[in-house]
Design a protein around this motif. Structure first.
Motif, mmCIF file in Angstrom:
data_model
loop_
_atom_site.group_PDB
_atom_site.id
_atom_site.type_symbol
_atom_site.label_atom_id
_atom_site.label_comp_id
_atom_site.label_asym_id
_atom_site.label_seq_id
_atom_site.Cartn_x
_atom_site.Cartn_y
_atom_site.Cartn_z
ATOM 1 N N ASP A 63 38.502 40.377 40.930
ATOM 2 C CA ASP A 63 38.837 41.073 41.637
ATOM 3 C C ASP A 63 38.412 41.382 42.802
ATOM 4 O OD1 ASP A 63 40.410 41.026 39.330
ATOM 5 O OD2 ASP A 63 39.938 42.846 38.230
ATOM 6 N N VAL A 64 36.727 42.278 43.268
ATOM 7 C CA VAL A 64 36.386 42.072 44.531
ATOM 8 C C VAL A 64 36.152 41.428 45.269
ATOM 9 C CG1 VAL A 64 34.041 42.781 45.003
ATOM 10 C CG2 VAL A 64 34.831 43.825 43.266
ATOM 11 N N ARG A 65 36.226 40.270 44.960
ATOM 12 C CA ARG A 65 36.568 39.170 45.709
ATOM 13 C C ARG A 65 38.219 39.232 46.250
ATOM 14 N NH1 ARG A 65 33.966 34.588 47.449
ATOM 15 N NH2 ARG A 65 31.862 35.028 45.729
ATOM 16 N N ALA A 66 39.119 39.067 44.945
ATOM 17 C CA ALA A 66 40.590 39.169 45.998
ATOM 18 C C ALA A 66 40.816 40.606 46.563
ATOM 19 C CB ALA A 66 40.984 39.188 44.799
ATOM 20 N N LYS A 67 40.377 42.043 46.433
ATOM 21 C CA LYS A 67 40.338 42.772 47.378
ATOM 22 C C LYS A 67 40.019 43.168 48.586
ATOM 23 C CE LYS A 67 39.062 47.659 47.607
ATOM 24 N NZ LYS A 67 38.436 48.603 47.653
ATOM 25 N N ASN A 90 46.821 33.821 49.968
ATOM 26 C CA ASN A 90 47.305 33.370 48.782
ATOM 27 C C ASN A 90 45.807 32.962 47.539
ATOM 28 O OD1 ASN A 90 49.744 32.402 50.010
ATOM 29 N ND2 ASN A 90 48.898 30.637 50.655
ATOM 30 N N GLN A 91 45.006 33.110 48.778
ATOM 31 C CA GLN A 91 43.960 33.859 47.901
ATOM 32 C C GLN A 91 43.916 34.788 47.225
ATOM 33 O OE1 GLN A 91 40.959 32.347 51.225
ATOM 34 N NE2 GLN A 91 39.862 30.489 50.377
ATOM 35 N N SER A 92 43.863 35.219 47.386
ATOM 36 C CA SER A 92 44.133 36.577 46.772
ATOM 37 C C SER A 92 44.818 36.653 45.509
ATOM 38 C CB SER A 92 44.332 38.024 48.038
ATOM 39 O OG SER A 92 43.992 39.352 47.257
#
Length: 311
Positions: A63-67, A90-92
């Motif tokens: 979730d943190v990486r997506a943000k 897209n990666q998010s």
């Protein structure tokens, strides 16, 4: 360009501060009003570098990486790097697909490159996750408009307009889309909305579209009220886009092309008017190309007829 002769007085007075000889004014080539094109925001570049460094860590939760990918993509977007932004979006979504805001950004990207089916899917996903997402509703309606699905575009933009009838930009886009189905009815409806206007600056754009103010008056208003270069660039982006649209619907393609290019030249990457100016240019080039092909066919046919008659 002859197009800009009509801007002579406002440019001379408001930009250069000096007068020209009235007897030669109509024969001069005058530059259109321009802001200093917006430059890359240093703070955004610093944030991109910081997020890039943080994303190298291996202990981040999804979730943190997506943000972080979404934040970096947003900065890339504001810097005009839309392809890098799309990669981050897209990666998010791969890490966390429950993000309506990200789907909205992805939909805008697909609209810009003319992949309308993918744009519709992205906007639908955004609205499924958040039915109250007004931006996704607006952007889907615009995508439907550029994808020539006019009834659906009108339906969506009408809903968007009804959420805030006092917003001049909603009124403008509803007019632009609705006139594809009925130019006269769309103009009458926009006139009524203009008569009920508030003091929002954007209503001058509506007045310009309705030909209630001259181009000279519109530019004078912008130059008088925009002391900050950023504000000037933003307002010129808007006025050049909608003025171009007015010339385009009148069939004055050379003027429209010039004005769309001026809207792009301000470098206001976050504005819809900047993004969609590219699409409008593509539409005009396709129309002109089709006309040239048809003209060539007609000339070839006429040449064959003349040859046959001569024999």
């Amino acid at each position: 360009m002859k197009l800009f002769r009509i801007l002579g007085l406002s440019l001379v007075v408001a930009v250069t501060g000096c007068a020209t000889n009235s007897s030669t004014q109509d024969e001069q080539w005058l530059n259109p009003p321009m802001a200093v094109p917006l430059q890359a925001n240093v703070q955004y570049e610093v944030q991109v570098a910081r997020l890039t460094q943080l994303l190298q860590r291996s202990d981040l939760e999804n979730d943190v990486r997506a943000k972080m990918h979404f934040e970096r993509g947003s900065y890339y977007n504001s810097l005009g790097l839309r392809d890098l932004a799309q990669l981050d979006f897209n990666q998010s979504l791969q890490l966390n697909p429950a993000q309506p805001v990200v789907f909205n950004q992805v939909g805008q990207y697909f609209t810009q490159i003319g992949d309308f089916d993918s744009a519709y899917e992205a906007f639908d996903s955004s609205l499924e996750l958040d039915p109250s997402n007004s931006y996704a509703l607006r952007n889907r309606s615009i995508a439907l408009y550029y994808g020539d699905r006019i009834p659906l575009a009108i339906e969506g933009m009408t809903r968007y307009y009804q959420e805030n009838p006092s917003d001049p930009y909603r009124a403008l886009w509803l007019y632009i889309i609705s006139r594809e189905a009925g130019p006269l009815d769309a103009a009458i409806a926009l006139e009524k909305r203009y008569q009920a206007r508030n003091n929002d600056w954007g209503w001058i754009l509506v007045a310009l579209m309705l030909d209630k103010v001259s181009e000279e008056q519109a530019f004078k208003a912008i130059l008088a009220s925009s002391r900050d270069n950023t504000v000037l660039a933003e307002r010129l982006t808007e006025v050049y886009f909608y003025l171009a649209k007015r010339h385009q619907v009148d069939g004055n393609y050379p003027a429209a092309v010039s004005l769309y290019k001026l809207a792009i030249a301000q470098n206001v990457y976050d504005y819809a008017e900047h993004k969609y100016a590219f699409l409008e240019l593509t539409k005009i080039f396709e129309i002109v190309r089709a006309q040239q092909v048809e003209q060539a066919k007609q000339e070839a046919k006429q040449a064959e007829t003349n040859k046959a008659e001569a024999q």
